[in-house]
Design an enzyme around this catalytic site. Structure first.
Site, PDB file in Angstrom:
ATOM      1  CE  LYS A   1      -3.155   2.677   2.932  1.00  0.00           C
ATOM      2  NZ  LYS A   1      -3.927   2.739   4.191  1.00  0.00           N
TER       3      LYS A   1
ATOM      4  CD  GLU B   1      -6.313   8.726  10.855  1.00  0.00           C
ATOM      5  OE1 GLU B   1      -5.760   7.624  11.011  1.00  0.00           O
ATOM      6  OE2 GLU B   1      -6.392   9.308   9.752  1.00  0.00           O
TER       7      GLU B   1
END
Length: 380
Positions: A110, A164
């Protein structure tokens, strides 16, 4: 801006002045451990090898409850000047990453790819006023404004409204709320609900999210005696996007492990960098323009070790003259990613910040195709 502001839904920390400044985060962490500093506030850059912007402030106030600005002055008009890279180049970069990630010989799993928009205000923007507009529009977000002077950027300010939480520590208890896997919101309620269900069922987004959770578990296991991680993610919504989110709770093994220690242990997570982290970081640094403090971390840590650090996403860097502002958006790329969908995701994330400003040309077309109302040379 000469100071620090972090306004979470549960409390507000404001700090001004600087008894000491730190461009090295580990030196700041040592100052806390050695009782040479009672409080550290500021920002960590995306690339941990770059200078940080941390200070021991002269004055600080921590108040409970959300920030409710007493006034909301009108913001000057803001116009999009340019993209970096262009939308077409971002799609090409993502396509190249997808090809690399799909290669079974590649160790990468990723990589987070980002792009930015440069905008200009008609008159100087006041960071405090921008932050007030952000907290009014995003009351459940963590809104921040941080002076970047300690990193060698006098007068520049990092501004944002992030959903977040990287890590919070209060006593022996730590909490995290990592996000990974995103789709944009839709105007039609039924279509929007279906979009959210598709996100939760998406194998591509579940894979992207799992990389983050597995890495966090691996990092925290040595420092925690208890770690509570749900079996799967839940949905989290903002006005612009749906996220996959996993609330995590742990209990520290050693009370001397501070919130700043934890932030340095966890940053950068695969949510904003990739997997494996060191290879993804090298790939990003080697192909992207400098991210600066975008996807870094913002927060505070006191002499007891308590503190809160949030991920610096949905943010922008404001120049010292108050007129040039560079906003950032990114997305996690895995082998199953679709480059055009990834472009749309960055657009939705850019809107989180830019919709709080009086942007005169924030159309989907301008964001996707990179239309440039006018060209001029500016410092970001």
């Amino acid at each position: 801006m000469d100071g620090f502001l972090l306004a979470t839904p549960d409390g507000v920390v404001r700090a001004t002045g600087a008894r000491a400044a730190f461009d090295d985060a580990h030196t700041a962490a040592a100052a806390l451990h050695e009782c040479k500093a009672g409080l550290i506030v500021g920002a960590l850059p995306f690339d941990p090898r770059r200078p940080a912007a941390l200070v021991e402030p002269e004055q600080a106030v921590h108040t409970a409850g959300p920030w409710r600005p007493a006034a909301l002055p009108e913001l000057p008009a803001v116009q999009v000047i340019s993209e970096l890279p262009s939308a077409a180049e971002h799609v090409a970069r993502v396509a190249k990453l997808v090809e690399q990630l799909a290669d079974p010989r590649s160790p990468l799993r990723k990589v987070v790819a980002a792009r930015s928009l440069l905008v200009e205000a008609e008159t100087p923007l006041d960071p405090e006023v921008v932050a007030a507009h952000l907290v009014t529009r995003h009351p459940r977000a963590n809104v921040f404004a941080v002076d970047l002077g300690p990193a060698g950027r006098p007068g520049d300010t990092l501004l944002g409204a992030t959903p977040e939480v990287l890590v919070a520590r209060h006593g022996h208890t730590i909490t995290l709320h990592p996000l990974a896997g995103t789709v944009r919101r839709l105007a039609d309620p039924e279509a929007d609900a279906a979009q959210a269900r598709e996100l939760l069922a998406s194998s591509k987004n579940q894979e992207e999210h799992a990389y983050v959770i597995d890495w966090i578990r691996e990092q925290l296991a040595p420092v925690c005696i208890e770690l509570e991680i749900p079996d799967g993610p839940e949905l989290l919504q903002t006005p612009e996007v749906w996220h996959l989110a996993t609330p995590i709770r742990g209990r520290l093994r050693d009370h001397r492990t501070t919130a700043l220690d934890l932030a340095l242990l966890l940053h950068p997570t695969p949510a904003i960098c990739g997997t494996p982290t060191h290879l993804a970081l090298d790939a990003i640094v080697g192909t992207e323009e400098d991210r600066g403090f975008y996807s870094g971390a913002v927060g505070w840590c006191d002499e007891r070790g308590d503190g809160e650090w949030v991920v610096a996403i949905r943010c922008a860097e404001l120049s010292a003259n108050g007129r040039a502002l560079r906003a950032f958006g990114g997305g996690g790329i895995v082998a199953a990613s679709d480059p055009l969908a990834e472009l749309d995701e960055t657009t939705a994330k850019l809107r989180t910040f830019l919709n709080g400003l009086a942007v005169s040309d924030l159309s989907s077309a301008s964001l996707r195709t990179g239309s440039r109302p006018r060209r001029r040379s500016m410092e970001p």
